[in-house]
Design a protein around this motif. Sequence first.
Motif, mmCIF file in Angstrom:
data_model
loop_
_atom_site.group_PDB
_atom_site.id
_atom_site.type_symbol
_atom_site.label_atom_id
_atom_site.label_comp_id
_atom_site.label_asym_id
_atom_site.label_seq_id
_atom_site.Cartn_x
_atom_site.Cartn_y
_atom_site.Cartn_z
ATOM 1 N N HIS A 21 4.318 68.315 63.623
ATOM 2 C CA HIS A 21 5.268 67.209 63.652
ATOM 3 C C HIS A 21 4.721 65.977 62.926
ATOM 4 N N GLY A 22 5.405 65.556 61.868
ATOM 5 C CA GLY A 22 5.048 64.362 61.133
ATOM 6 C C GLY A 22 4.001 64.534 60.060
ATOM 7 N N ARG A 23 3.401 65.720 59.974
ATOM 8 C CA ARG A 23 2.250 65.892 59.081
ATOM 9 C C ARG A 23 2.613 66.471 57.713
ATOM 10 N N ALA A 24 3.896 66.595 57.413
ATOM 11 C CA ALA A 24 4.317 67.237 56.168
ATOM 12 C C ALA A 24 3.710 66.593 54.916
ATOM 13 N N PRO A 25 3.664 65.262 54.780
ATOM 14 C CA PRO A 25 3.083 64.689 53.561
ATOM 15 C C PRO A 25 1.602 65.016 53.386
ATOM 16 N N ALA A 26 0.860 65.098 54.493
ATOM 17 C CA ALA A 26 -0.559 65.453 54.404
ATOM 18 C C ALA A 26 -0.711 66.891 53.937
ATOM 19 N N LEU A 27 0.109 67.776 54.486
ATOM 20 C CA LEU A 27 0.066 69.176 54.092
ATOM 21 C C LEU A 27 0.528 69.340 52.641
#
Length: 253
Positions: free
Chosen positions: A78-84
């Motif tokens: 949850h919320g980590r899409a830009p980091a991934l």
Amino acid sequence: MDTNDIIRPENKVYARPRLLTENITHYCPGCSHGVVHRIIAELIDEMGLEDRTIGIAPVGCAVFAYNYIDVDWIEAAHGRAPALASAAARLNPENLVFTYQGDGDLSAIGTAETIHACNRGENIVIIFINNAIYGMTGGQMAPTTLLGMKTATTPYGRRADLNGYPLAISPLLAALDGTCYVTRQAVHTPGAVRKTKAAIKKAFTNALNKRGTSVVEVVSTCNSGWKLSPADSNRWMVEHMFEKYPLGDLKNV
């Protein structure tokens, strides 16, 4: 012309995009997600990027996006899409990498990941669906919920003194040196759909040309969360959402 000739598949002018799967979506009738999914599927096919695209799915209403657009996907926490997405783009610099996120995922739990990926200028595209509410978990207030807007957790309307002000995150992202393109669009009319498609195509092109981070915010409806019909939701969005979140380019380098 024979009627049978008109309805043959090869004669269809408007048909299902090749990369949009035949899986029945879990979205509520009238939801904006399906329109944006179609746009993305059309563009990836038209740009010849089927084998070079990596999508990052969020937590939220679009958590099952990987079931609907037939490209490679990674499911993010949850919320980590830009980091991934940052890691995927750095490891696969020849690929198009995009995130698909709602307002809760992107501008609440994922605020830090979003801001820092944009500030670094990662060569990714962030597609941001802003319907001003938590649609998946029961219609609670989101950071983007408007003042006075009733939700499951603000039954008498959002108050600035109690709940703070709505977060317009796209202008914040536009102010960062790493973003090359930040825009707000919508999909409530045919004309708006065409503009959104052009915006996402520009964002995809920017990423392929290594120009930095592109953000496409799509101001959207949530008729289930808003307790309105799809038609009334579109009208409410035009009358209320567009005042706080006006459409158009915020940054275009």
